[in-house]
Design an enzyme around this catalytic site. Structure first.
Site, short mmCIF file in Angstrom:
data_model
loop_
_atom_site.label_atom_id
_atom_site.label_comp_id
_atom_site.label_asym_id
_atom_site.label_seq_id
_atom_site.Cartn_x
_atom_site.Cartn_y
_atom_site.Cartn_z
N ASN A 69 42.49 11.01 60.84
CA ASN A 69 42.40 9.59 60.45
C ASN A 69 43.31 9.43 59.24
OD1 ASN A 69 41.77 7.05 59.61
ND2 ASN A 69 39.65 7.49 59.03
N TRP A 70 44.47 8.85 59.49
CA TRP A 70 45.46 8.73 58.42
C TRP A 70 45.07 7.67 57.39
CZ3 TRP A 70 51.10 8.75 60.85
CH2 TRP A 70 51.29 9.97 61.51
N LYS A 71 44.09 6.83 57.74
CA LYS A 71 43.70 5.70 56.87
C LYS A 71 44.95 4.86 56.54
CE LYS A 71 39.79 8.45 55.46
NZ LYS A 71 38.80 8.83 54.47
N GLY B 238 36.46 12.31 51.22
CA GLY B 238 37.45 12.19 50.15
C GLY B 238 37.00 12.75 48.82
N GLU C 148 29.90 11.40 59.60
CA GLU C 148 30.63 11.55 58.35
C GLU C 148 29.72 11.18 57.19
OE1 GLU C 148 35.15 11.26 58.96
OE2 GLU C 148 34.43 9.22 58.78
N HIS D 73 34.04 3.00 60.55
CA HIS D 73 34.21 4.00 59.48
C HIS D 73 33.47 3.53 58.23
CE1 HIS D 73 36.10 6.50 56.44
NE2 HIS D 73 36.41 7.32 57.42
N GLU E 151 34.32 3.45 55.28
CA GLU E 151 35.14 2.61 54.39
C GLU E 151 35.12 1.16 54.88
OE1 GLU E 151 38.57 5.13 54.61
OE2 GLU E 151 37.46 6.63 53.46
N GLY F 152 40.48 13.33 57.29
CA GLY F 152 41.23 12.35 56.51
C GLY F 152 42.40 13.02 55.81
N GLY F 153 42.22 13.31 54.53
CA GLY F 153 43.30 13.84 53.68
C GLY F 153 44.12 14.96 54.31
P1 13P Z 1 38.52 13.25 54.16
O1 13P Z 1 38.82 14.33 55.16
O2 13P Z 1 39.71 12.84 53.36
O3 13P Z 1 37.31 13.57 53.35
O4 13P Z 1 38.15 11.94 55.02
C1 13P Z 1 37.26 12.06 56.04
C2 13P Z 1 37.25 10.78 56.80
O5 13P Z 1 36.83 9.76 56.29
C3 13P Z 1 37.82 10.79 58.15
O6 13P Z 1 37.55 9.60 58.80
#
Ligand code: 13P
Length: 250
Positions: A9-11, A172, A166, A94, A96, A233-234
């Site tokens: 997930n590149w966000k 994050g 999650e 998600h 977020e 994510g990251g």
């Molecule tokens: P991180 O891997 O950056 O903690 O993010 C996880 C995430 O929210 C994937 O959707």
């Protein structure tokens, strides 16, 4: 044993040029895996991502979609618009989006149903906050998210759904759930699905773990019996790191 589904997930990261670089680097690094590889990229990178991954084992997903087919919904994207350009998956609900953009179990359900109707495979995110966990409410929250967020999703539709557990406190933050914490929570989530859909359907459902998953902890997490993959994510923003996660499970 199921293969694993590893999704990045590149966000809100990577412009078109950066996306092209990352995908080009990634393709040869993941080509031999038996796991399913998905990259969920910003809307503006979707066309390029679909084009670049054509003929490879990398699948492309978006990070949200609306529930209406068309109309006066400024800033929204219809599932059919994604489908039309070759997108296969879409992240829904998600944390977020729940935290910053008012997403609720109700809108998660609407988006999920619309995505399924358009032939997309939704990756539906659930998870508790730290205070919910610390106050002993983790199971209540996860149960509510499953019961409300999948209210009228049929067993047949569920075959095309991926669930991502999650925990919000792990996203994050660099604080990963331990292998056991993630496995236990996912086992609980699966049991809630089993209550509604039966054990067979629940066992077949793919439930990923997400939250500070990286090339160092992926192997342990992916070896756990309940964990069917990862939503990253990251670490998905660096080709070598994401590929190491994909290749951590042989
Ligand atoms: P991180 O891997 O950056 O903690 O993010 C996880 C995430 O929210 C994937 O959707």
């Amino acid at each position: 044993m199921k293969n694993k589904i590893i999704a990045g997930n590149w966000k809100m990261n990577k412009n078109r040029v950066e996306a092209e670089q990352l995908i080009t680097e990634l393709i040869p690094l993941v080509k031999d895996t038996r796991n399913t590889v998905i990259i969920c990229v910003p809307f503006t990178d979707l066309n390029e991502a679909v084009k670049l991954t054509k003929g490879t084992n990398i699948h492309v997903g978006a990070q949200n979609c609306h529930w209406k087919e068309s109309g006066a919904y400024t800033g929204e994207i219809a599932p059919s618009m994604l489908k039309e350009i070759g997108v296969e998956y879409v992240v829904i609900g998600h944390s977020e989006r729940r935290t910053y953009f008012g997403e609720t179990d109700e809108t998660v359900l609407l988006r999920t149903k619309a995505a399924l109707a358009a032939g997309l495979k939704p990756i539906v995110c659930i998870g508790e906050t730290l205070s919910e966990r610390n106050s002993g409410n983790m199971e209540n929250v996860l149960r509510r998210q499953v019961v409300e967020g999948f209210k009228d999703v049929t067993a047949e539709e569920l075959q095309n759904v991926i669930v991502a557990y999650e925990p919000v406190w792990a996203i994050g933050t660099g604080v990963t759930a331990t292998d056991e914490q993630a496995n236990d929570a996912i086992g609980f989530v699966r049991s809630v699905f089993a209550e509604k859909y039966g054990k067979k359907v629940a066992d077949a459902l793919y439930i990923q773990y997400g939250g500070s998953m990286n090339d160092g902890n992926a192997k342990g997490l992916l070896a756990m019996s309940e964990i069917d993959g990862g939503l990253i994510g990251g670490a998905s923003l660096v080709a070598g790191k994401f590929a190491a996660i994909v290749n951590a499970h042989k």
